[in-house]
Design an enzyme around this catalytic site. Structure first.
Site, PDB file in Angstrom:
ATOM      1  N   ASN A  11       0.676 -16.382  -3.274  1.00 48.16           N
ATOM      2  CA  ASN A  11       1.728 -16.337  -2.003  1.00 48.16           C
ATOM      3  C   ASN A  11       1.059 -17.640  -0.904  1.00 48.16           C
ATOM      4  OD1 ASN A  11       3.421 -16.013  -0.130  1.00 48.16           O
ATOM      5  ND2 ASN A  11       2.646 -13.879   0.552  1.00 48.16           N
ATOM      6  N   HIS A 101       7.834  -8.487   1.941  1.00 51.76           N
ATOM      7  CA  HIS A 101       6.546  -8.657   2.286  1.00 51.76           C
ATOM      8  C   HIS A 101       6.208  -8.119   3.598  1.00 51.76           C
ATOM      9  CE1 HIS A 101       2.636 -10.626   3.452  1.00 51.76           C
ATOM     10  NE2 HIS A 101       2.656 -10.871   2.165  1.00 51.76           N
ATOM     11  N   GLU A 173       0.448  -3.612  -1.035  1.00 45.18           N
ATOM     12  CA  GLU A 173      -0.252  -4.308  -0.220  1.00 45.18           C
ATOM     13  C   GLU A 173      -0.459  -3.603   1.000  1.00 45.18           C
ATOM     14  OE1 GLU A 173       0.156  -9.036  -0.313  1.00 45.18           O
ATOM     15  OE2 GLU A 173       1.999  -8.392   0.373  1.00 45.18           O
ATOM     16  N   GLY A 179      -5.294 -10.475   4.829  1.00 43.06           N
ATOM     17  CA  GLY A 179      -5.713 -11.594   5.550  1.00 43.06           C
ATOM     18  C   GLY A 179      -6.811 -11.031   6.857  1.00 43.06           C
ATOM     19  N   GLY A 240      -2.999 -14.142  -1.160  1.00 46.14           N
ATOM     20  CA  GLY A 240      -2.746 -14.785  -0.316  1.00 46.14           C
ATOM     21  C   GLY A 240      -3.629 -16.117   0.125  1.00 46.14           C
TER      22      GLY A 240
END
EC number: 5.3.1.1
Length: 258
Positions: A11, A101, A173, A179, A240
């Site tokens: 992604n 998401h 997730e 992140g 990611g």
């Protein structure tokens, strides 16, 4: 039991312009070309502005890499400024589209009802949705992470026929691990992914549940992917930041070599 081909999807989020996208996909294809990688399906979820360039490259060079979008409108067309419709993505030959998401839920106030409408829009136009679910840190700390995530699964799949649901990809997730560098432990990820499969069996059938691929996402790197992928109910990763580094993403795709 059904054999599920692992899906490693990168992604890109709001990164890489169309020229950078071409170079990135070329690097990926070159790095993966020296070995048969049919055992793992590879996909990239690119920004809308990159999709035509990625399509041209994949078609022209007959690449095995799949591609898709990061969002889809619930509407087929009309006065919805800034939206991108299913027919547009289908015309670009997208295979996948991410739906729900956590960043869409957080920054664009997407509810389970909106996510459900987008899942249905994807299927209507021949796209495979990657339904993203997962809990925030406070939910995890309160011990309600499984219940919270299963409610998102049920909401996202509401009124979906079994023949559609059997091809959905579900990406777990945990929001607090996206992140942040914090990684949900492999055992913790397995707990939730197993519960998701159990919910699918409850909603549909065990046979269907055994077909559905469930990904883990959240600070996936080459250093932790093998441990994550060793778990029986984890069938891939939604990657990611690490997917923006072609060398690192190739190592993730080839987790079996580690």
């Amino acid at each position: 039991m059904t054999t599920r081909t692992p899906l490693m999807a990168g992604n890109w989020k709001m990164n890489l312009n169309h020229l950078e996208a071409i170079a990135h996909v070329q690097k990926l294809a070159f790095a993966l070309a020296d070995k048969d990688y049919d055992a793992v399906e590879v996909a990239v979820l690119a920004p809308f502005t990159d999709l035509r360039s990625v399509q041209t490259l994949v078609d022209g060079d007959k690449l095995k890499i799949k591609y898709g979008a990061q969002d889809i409108s619930a509407h087929d067309g009309g006065a919805y400024t800034g939206e991108i419709s299913g027919p547009m993505l289908a015309k670009l030959k997208c295979t996948y589209v991410a739906v729900g998401h956590s960043e869409r839920r957080q920054y664009h106030a997407e509810t389970d009802e909106i996510v459900n409408a987008k899942v249905k829009a994807a299927y209507k136009h021949g796209l495979t949705p990657i339904l993203c679910v997962g809990e925030e840190l406070d939910v995890r700390e309160a011990g309600n992470h499984v219940e919270h995530t299963l409610a998102q699964v049920e909401g996202g799949l509401k009124d979906l026929a079994a023949e559609q649901a059997e091809s959905v990809v579900i990406a777990y997730e945990p929001v607090w691990a996206i992140g942040t560098g914090k990684v949900c432990g492999a055992d913790d990820a397995q707990e939730v992914c197993a519960a998701i499969r159990g919910k699918l069996a409850e909603l549909y059938s065990q046979e269907l549940a055994d077909k559905v691929r469930i990904q883990y996402g959240g600070s996936v790197k080459s250093g932790n992917v093998a441990e994550i992928m060793a778990k029986p109910d984890i069938d891939g990763a939604l990657v990611g930041g690490a997917s923006l580094d072609s060398d690192e993403f190739v190592k993730i795709v080839r987790f079996r070599d580690q």
